[in-house]
Write a protein that holds these residues in place. Structure first.
Motif, short mmCIF file in Angstrom:
data_model
loop_
_atom_site.label_atom_id
_atom_site.label_comp_id
_atom_site.label_asym_id
_atom_site.label_seq_id
_atom_site.Cartn_x
_atom_site.Cartn_y
_atom_site.Cartn_z
N TYR A 243 -61.60 19.04 45.96
CA TYR A 243 -62.17 18.58 47.24
C TYR A 243 -62.18 17.06 47.26
O TYR A 243 -62.09 16.41 46.22
CB TYR A 243 -63.59 19.15 47.47
CG TYR A 243 -64.64 18.61 46.52
CD1 TYR A 243 -65.44 17.53 46.89
CD2 TYR A 243 -64.84 19.17 45.27
CE1 TYR A 243 -66.40 17.03 46.03
CE2 TYR A 243 -65.79 18.68 44.40
CZ TYR A 243 -66.57 17.61 44.79
OH TYR A 243 -67.52 17.11 43.92
N ASP A 244 -62.30 16.51 48.46
CA ASP A 244 -62.34 15.07 48.64
C ASP A 244 -63.80 14.63 48.68
O ASP A 244 -64.54 15.03 49.58
CB ASP A 244 -61.62 14.69 49.93
CG ASP A 244 -61.49 13.19 50.13
OD1 ASP A 244 -62.19 12.42 49.43
OD2 ASP A 244 -60.71 12.79 51.00
N GLU A 245 -64.21 13.81 47.75
CA GLU A 245 -65.59 13.36 47.65
C GLU A 245 -66.07 12.65 48.93
O GLU A 245 -67.24 12.70 49.28
CB GLU A 245 -65.74 12.43 46.44
CG GLU A 245 -67.16 12.01 46.17
CD GLU A 245 -67.28 11.12 44.95
OE1 GLU A 245 -68.29 11.23 44.25
OE2 GLU A 245 -66.36 10.31 44.70
N LYS A 246 -65.14 12.02 49.66
CA LYS A 246 -65.50 11.32 50.89
C LYS A 246 -66.00 12.27 51.98
O LYS A 246 -66.68 11.85 52.90
CB LYS A 246 -64.30 10.53 51.42
CG LYS A 246 -63.90 9.36 50.55
CD LYS A 246 -62.76 8.58 51.17
CE LYS A 246 -61.51 9.39 51.10
NZ LYS A 246 -60.28 8.71 51.46
N GLU A 247 -65.66 13.55 51.88
CA GLU A 247 -66.07 14.53 52.88
C GLU A 247 -67.46 15.12 52.61
O GLU A 247 -67.97 15.89 53.42
CB GLU A 247 -65.05 15.67 52.95
CG GLU A 247 -63.72 15.23 53.52
CD GLU A 247 -62.82 16.41 53.78
OE1 GLU A 247 -63.29 17.42 54.31
OE2 GLU A 247 -61.63 16.31 53.44
#
Length: 122
Positions: free
Chosen positions: A70-74
């Motif tokens: 997953y993308d930590e920014k999301e």
């Protein structure tokens, strides 16, 4: 930044063998944005999926190990996130998670054990 949720999917009867034509679908859902919509008097749960992993015919027995990217920014610190699993064979759902499996925020980490229940096909 790309991160991972590591985990295992288990079923109480470990002797259960998945058939040759199955998929394990693993979702990271933002439960804060989950809602229930009414359609013709029935209710449908809608999920906001942040990330999804599909394992096709890779593993035939329980427990099933996975690593979901997953993308930590999301990820919002104030939101609630959960892992959801469906195991589909021959186009029909055979196993599901029936309880919330929280991850990432509110004191929950990135390592999970997910229990699935078998769907009884009539």
């Amino acid at each position: 930044m790309v991160k991972y949720i590591e985990g295992t999917i288990d079923y109480e009867k470990r002797s259960e063998v998945l058939n040759d034509n199955h998929k394990v679908l693993i979702y990271l859902d933002d439960m804060t944005l989950t809602d229930i919509a009414s359609q013709d008097g029935s209710y449908v749960r809608k999920f906001h999926t942040v990330s999804k992993l599909i394992l096709e015919n890779q593993i035939r027995t329980f427990p099933i190990e996975f690593s979901l990217e997953y993308d930590e920014k999301e990820i919002e610190k104030t939101s609630n996130y959960s892992i959801r699993v469906r195991i589909v064979a021959d186009g029909k759902t055979r196993f599901i998670t029936s309880t919330n499996v929280p991850v990432l925020t509110k004191g929950y980490g990135d390592i999970v054990d997910v229990k699935v229940e078998k769907i009884d096909l009539m």
